[in-house]
Every structure is written in C-alpha cells, then in structure tokens.
Design a protein around this motif. Structure first.
Motif, PDB file in Angstrom:
ATOM      1  N   ARG A  22       0.759  -1.587  -0.108  1.00  0.00           N
ATOM      2  CA  ARG A  22      -0.113  -0.194  -0.328  1.00  0.00           C
ATOM      3  C   ARG A  22       0.686   1.464  -0.249  1.00  0.00           C
ATOM      4  N   PRO A  23       1.776   1.557   1.081  1.00  0.00           N
ATOM      5  CA  PRO A  23       2.548   2.539   0.246  1.00  0.00           C
ATOM      6  C   PRO A  23       3.195   2.909  -0.607  1.00  0.00           C
ATOM      7  N   THR A  24       3.645   2.260  -1.510  1.00  0.00           N
ATOM      8  CA  THR A  24       4.242   2.106  -2.483  1.00  0.00           C
ATOM      9  C   THR A  24       3.458   2.375  -3.380  1.00  0.00           C
ATOM     10  N   HIS A  25       2.317   1.795  -3.327  1.00  0.00           N
ATOM     11  CA  HIS A  25       0.991   2.093  -3.955  1.00  0.00           C
ATOM     12  C   HIS A  25       0.683   2.978  -4.075  1.00  0.00           C
ATOM     13  N   LEU A  26       0.563   4.231  -2.880  1.00  0.00           N
ATOM     14  CA  LEU A  26       0.227   5.218  -2.617  1.00  0.00           C
ATOM     15  C   LEU A  26       0.704   6.624  -3.199  1.00  0.00           C
ATOM     16  N   ASP A  27       1.952   5.447  -2.994  1.00  0.00           N
ATOM     17  CA  ASP A  27       3.071   7.033  -3.527  1.00  0.00           C
ATOM     18  C   ASP A  27       2.984   7.443  -5.072  1.00  0.00           C
ATOM     19  N   TYR A  28       2.935   5.995  -6.035  1.00  0.00           N
ATOM     20  CA  TYR A  28       3.076   5.705  -7.519  1.00  0.00           C
ATOM     21  C   TYR A  28       1.542   6.393  -7.696  1.00  0.00           C
ATOM     22  N   LEU A  29       0.284   6.481  -7.161  1.00  0.00           N
ATOM     23  CA  LEU A  29      -0.900   7.159  -8.301  1.00  0.00           C
ATOM     24  C   LEU A  29       0.073   8.198  -7.472  1.00  0.00           C
ATOM     25  N   ASN A  30       0.341   9.277  -6.494  1.00  0.00           N
ATOM     26  CA  ASN A  30      -0.044  10.131  -5.779  1.00  0.00           C
ATOM     27  C   ASN A  30       1.655  11.192  -6.686  1.00  0.00           C
TER      28      ASN A  30
END
Length: 94
Positions: A22-30
């Motif tokens: 999740r943290p890496t996913h959110l960084d990618y989306l943002n």
C-alpha cells in the motif's frame, strides 16, 4: 486527454499483499499526476477487496501502461483488471 475507469479485483486471500504494498502504491498514484480519484472497493464488512481509479491519460494504451506499472499490479495483487473509457455525466472531477 481522456478519462478511464480502472476496476481491479483482488485475488482471494491477498489482503496481506495489499497492505504490504500500500505505501508504495499510494506514492505511485500520488506521483503520477494522472489520477483524478481512487480508492478501495470494500466488502460488506468494510475490508478492501479491490480498487477503483479514475485516470486521465492520453489514450487507453497510456492508461494500461500506468496500471501495468502500479506496485499492486507488480506485486500480483489483482485477479482481474478492467479499463473502460468514461466521461463525467453528473458532477465534476477536479
């Protein structure tokens, strides 16, 4: 630029993969600058079972490339992914 809805269903039993990534996913989306709205799909108990995103991209191929490089995709979280062209009918996407 065009809008696309991305509808992703998680593999059964993949909550641990989702939470770890999740943290890496959110960084990618943002960081991508393409996401107009995004959030988890929830079961009746409120647990995440997938994701839905509204993405603005040059074309469907660009939206597919964006999804292909999402950390959730790379971690093998999704059982299925659908990308569908979309336009705002009511309300607005900022």
């Amino acid at each position: 630029m065009a809008l696309f809805v991305v509808y992703c269903k998680d593999k059964p039993g993949a909550l641990e993969t989702r939470m770890a990534t999740r943290p890496t996913h959110l960084d990618y989306l943002n960081g991508a600058g393409l996401v107009k709205a995004a959030g988890p799909l929830l079961d009746d108990a409120g647990s995440p079972i997938g994701s839905m995103l509204i993405v603005e991209a040059e074309d469907r191929a660009a939206a597919q490339t964006f999804v292909d490089n999402d950390p959730y995709t790379l971690a093998g979280l999704f059982e299925s992914v659908e990308i569908q062209g979309w336009r705002v009918g009511v309300g607005s996407i900022g």
